[in-house]
Scaffold this motif. Structure first.
Motif, PDB file in Angstrom:
ATOM      1  N   ALA A 398      -7.543  -8.379  -1.169  1.00 36.46           N
ATOM      2  CA  ALA A 398      -7.286  -7.483  -0.040  1.00 36.46           C
ATOM      3  C   ALA A 398      -5.837  -7.022  -0.116  1.00 36.46           C
ATOM      4  CB  ALA A 398      -7.570  -8.201   1.275  1.00 36.46           C
ATOM      5  N   VAL A 399      -5.523  -6.327  -1.234  1.00 37.05           N
ATOM      6  CA  VAL A 399      -4.169  -5.856  -1.508  1.00 37.05           C
ATOM      7  C   VAL A 399      -4.232  -4.419  -2.007  1.00 37.05           C
ATOM      8  CG1 VAL A 399      -3.313  -8.174  -2.067  1.00 37.05           C
ATOM      9  CG2 VAL A 399      -4.233  -6.735  -3.893  1.00 37.05           C
ATOM     10  N   THR A 400      -3.076  -3.768  -2.072  1.00 41.40           N
ATOM     11  CA  THR A 400      -3.010  -2.377  -2.490  1.00 41.40           C
ATOM     12  C   THR A 400      -3.220  -2.228  -3.998  1.00 41.40           C
ATOM     13  OG1 THR A 400      -0.623  -2.488  -2.864  1.00 41.40           O
ATOM     14  CG2 THR A 400      -1.379  -1.870  -0.641  1.00 41.40           C
ATOM     15  N   LYS A 401      -3.465  -0.991  -4.414  1.00 38.15           N
ATOM     16  CA  LYS A 401      -3.622  -0.693  -5.836  1.00 38.15           C
ATOM     17  C   LYS A 401      -2.367  -1.065  -6.610  1.00 38.15           C
ATOM     18  CE  LYS A 401      -3.456   3.660  -7.126  1.00 38.15           C
ATOM     19  NZ  LYS A 401      -3.868   5.070  -7.359  1.00 38.15           N
ATOM     20  N   ASP A 402      -1.194  -0.754  -6.054  1.00 37.79           N
ATOM     21  CA  ASP A 402       0.060  -1.069  -6.732  1.00 37.79           C
ATOM     22  C   ASP A 402       0.212  -2.576  -6.945  1.00 37.79           C
ATOM     23  OD1 ASP A 402       0.670   1.601  -6.831  1.00 37.79           O
ATOM     24  OD2 ASP A 402       2.047   1.561  -5.115  1.00 37.79           O
ATOM     25  N   ALA A 403      -0.231  -3.368  -5.964  1.00 37.12           N
ATOM     26  CA  ALA A 403      -0.129  -4.824  -6.082  1.00 37.12           C
ATOM     27  C   ALA A 403      -1.018  -5.331  -7.213  1.00 37.12           C
ATOM     28  CB  ALA A 403      -0.508  -5.489  -4.771  1.00 37.12           C
ATOM     29  N   LEU A 404      -2.177  -4.722  -7.403  1.00 40.79           N
ATOM     30  CA  LEU A 404      -3.066  -5.136  -8.494  1.00 40.79           C
ATOM     31  C   LEU A 404      -2.469  -4.793  -9.853  1.00 40.79           C
ATOM     32  CD1 LEU A 404      -6.543  -3.975  -7.088  1.00 40.79           C
ATOM     33  CD2 LEU A 404      -5.653  -6.312  -7.206  1.00 40.79           C
ATOM     34  N   VAL A 405      -1.899  -3.597  -9.976  1.00 43.83           N
ATOM     35  CA  VAL A 405      -1.276  -3.203 -11.239  1.00 43.83           C
ATOM     36  C   VAL A 405      -0.087  -4.111 -11.551  1.00 43.83           C
ATOM     37  CG1 VAL A 405       0.001  -1.357 -12.415  1.00 43.83           C
ATOM     38  CG2 VAL A 405      -2.054  -0.798 -11.072  1.00 43.83           C
ATOM     39  N   LYS A 406       0.700  -4.417 -10.539  1.00 49.86           N
ATOM     40  CA  LYS A 406       1.853  -5.307 -10.738  1.00 49.86           C
ATOM     41  C   LYS A 406       1.404  -6.691 -11.201  1.00 49.86           C
ATOM     42  CE  LYS A 406       5.924  -7.115  -8.292  1.00 49.86           C
ATOM     43  NZ  LYS A 406       6.670  -7.108  -7.023  1.00 49.86           N
ATOM     44  N   ALA A 407       0.315  -7.197 -10.617  1.00 43.25           N
ATOM     45  CA  ALA A 407      -0.204  -8.504 -11.023  1.00 43.25           C
ATOM     46  C   ALA A 407      -0.696  -8.483 -12.458  1.00 43.25           C
ATOM     47  CB  ALA A 407      -1.317  -8.938 -10.079  1.00 43.25           C
ATOM     48  N   ALA A 408      -1.372  -7.398 -12.842  1.00 41.95           N
ATOM     49  CA  ALA A 408      -1.867  -7.292 -14.213  1.00 41.95           C
ATOM     50  C   ALA A 408      -0.712  -7.190 -15.199  1.00 41.95           C
ATOM     51  CB  ALA A 408      -2.781  -6.082 -14.328  1.00 41.95           C
ATOM     52  N   ASP A 409       0.339  -6.449 -14.829  1.00 45.39           N
ATOM     53  CA  ASP A 409       1.514  -6.330 -15.702  1.00 45.39           C
ATOM     54  C   ASP A 409       2.188  -7.689 -15.883  1.00 45.39           C
ATOM     55  OD1 ASP A 409       1.206  -3.630 -16.150  1.00 45.39           O
ATOM     56  OD2 ASP A 409       2.638  -3.022 -14.602  1.00 45.39           O
ATOM     57  N   ALA A 410       2.311  -8.443 -14.783  1.00 44.11           N
ATOM     58  CA  ALA A 410       2.984  -9.732 -14.836  1.00 44.11           C
ATOM     59  C   ALA A 410       2.203 -10.750 -15.657  1.00 44.11           C
ATOM     60  CB  ALA A 410       3.187 -10.276 -13.419  1.00 44.11           C
TER      61      ALA A 410
END
Length: 412
Positions: A398-410
């Motif tokens: 239950a997070v934003t699209k940007d938060a998902l991309v940041k998690a995948a990058d990390a």
């Protein structure tokens, strides 16, 4: 319970227990199909009650949470209205097939599609649109929930060791047995204000603000408003308000408002409620003449499904390698590897191909994204978002699209 910001703010219990509960809940936030993600996660987040502000003694948030925890209402009956708006396209009944397939239960394919009265599939209709339910309970051994439909009704009845599901439209009956003295059977989808409130309070920790937001009147009952809000940025959850019956501590209503604003994502509440003992005949059930009766163990053997009541958890585990939870609190993201290189299949036009109706459903609310992790597609609802990368990784929460991309990058 220690206060968070002031006397009107509080956490909801010991940290380790809450973190364990959150991780347990996270298992249900990660089906491969985002429809499953949304359906399983609506129990994590509620919001506003009916209008009206009765004059009630002041209470703190901590006292109100304790009142809910100590509530021991054994007998009630009433009518519940549930409305869910995840911002999904019209599924035309596709949601039942998707959820049945995810759970691995009847209706997931094969020569025998199981019983139309199987609750594991039937109650998934609650994940979209508006529905009216009649509910009744008389202690731990007798409960009844009826879903009212156009010129039809579906009922789930627990009476002693017997659990019956009856679909009047198809005149089909589903029967299973519970151990003596067992609590009510688990439902794949929360259906009453208490179901939602119990799940929401499991998510409360030190990343959460909890306050008392005044009073309300719901179904003719005086109630307090318990307001739950994330402290963190990046969550799609706006606020939760649970209307708590002032006398009994029973949750009467809640609504989820998303961080993006607009109409509520989930609004569930009693329109009528009584705490008197229901008539014993309420829980009586005999299969109607001519009805097709399916026994749970028989359906499980035909479908190759696990024991009824365990199918959803077992189904979600399939295809998930190394499931982990990234981050904490409301920004928690469930991540796992499907092992499917190349991500979701697409056709020559770049649309999701090879998935039939599911492909059109997913493609209608997906965005292509790129990052240090590579590329993939984010599937969005007003509450739950999921990133499926081209190398088969899934990040959902239950997070934003940007938060998902940041998690995948990390995680790269």
């Amino acid at each position: 319970m220690a206060p968070i910001d002031s006397d009107d703010n509080t956490t909801a219990g010991a940290g380790e227990e809450l973190r364990a509960g959150r991780r347990k809940a996270a298992r249900y936030v990660v089906p491969v199909a985002v429809m499953g993600v949304a359906a399983a996660t609506i129990g994590l987040v509620p919001a506003l009650a009916d209008s009206g502000d009765p004059d009630l003694p002041k209470v703190t948030a901590e006292q109100l949470i304790e009142k809910i925890a100590k509530s021991d209402v054994q007998q009630l009956s009433g009518t519940v209205r549930i409305s869910t708006d995840l911002g999904l396209p019209d599924l035309g009944g596709l949601e039942s097939g998707l959820m049945s397939g995810i759970s691995g239960g009847p209706g997931s394919g094969g020569d025998d599609e199981g019983s139309a009265a199987d609750p594991s599939a039937k109650l998934t209709e609650l994940v979209s649109g508006s529905h009216t339910l009649r509910v009744a309970a008389d202690g731990p051994d007798r409960q009844k929930l009826s879903l009212l439909e156009n010129a039809a009704e579906y009922s789930l009845i627990h009476n002693g060791k017997d659990v019956w599901g009856y679909d009047s439209r198809s005149n089909e009956v589903y029967h299973s047995t519970a151990a003596d003295g067992a609590e009510r059977p688990d439902k794949d989808v929360p259906a009453t204000p208490k179901d939602f409130a119990d799940q929401a309070l499991k998510a409360v920790d030190d990343t959460t603000s909890v306050t008392v937001g005044g009073t309300a009147q719901v179904a003719g009952r005086d109630a307090y408003r318990l307001v739950v809000e994330p402290k963190q940025d990046g969550s799609t959850v706006g606020a939760i308000t649970v209307a708590v019956d002032a006398e009994t501590g029973t949750p009467l209503k809640f609504t989820l408002t998303p961080a993006s604003g607009g109409a509520a994502v989930v609004d569930v509440g009693f329109t009528k409620v009584s705490f008197a003992k229901p008539d014993a005949s309420t829980f009586d059930f005999t299969p109607p003449e001519g009805a097709k009766v399916t026994e749970a163990d028989e359906a499980g053997r035909r479908a190759g499904a696990p024991e009824h009541g365990r199918g959803a958890e077992g189904g979600l585990a399939k295809g998930m390698n190394g499931l982990e939870v990234i981050g904490e609190g409301w920004n928690s993201i469930a991540a796992f590897d499907t092992g499917a290189q190349g991500g979701l299949p697409t056709d020559s036009a770049g649309d999701l191909g090879g998935l039939g109706d599911l492909g059109g459903f997913l493609g209608s609310f997906g965005d292509q994204v790129k990052g240090d992790f590579g590329s993939g597609m984010v599937f969005k609802t007003r509450l739950v978002n999921a990133l499926i990368t081209d190398d088969g990784k899934v990040y959902a929460g239950a997070v934003t699209k940007d938060a998902l991309v940041k998690a995948a990058d990390a995680a790269k």
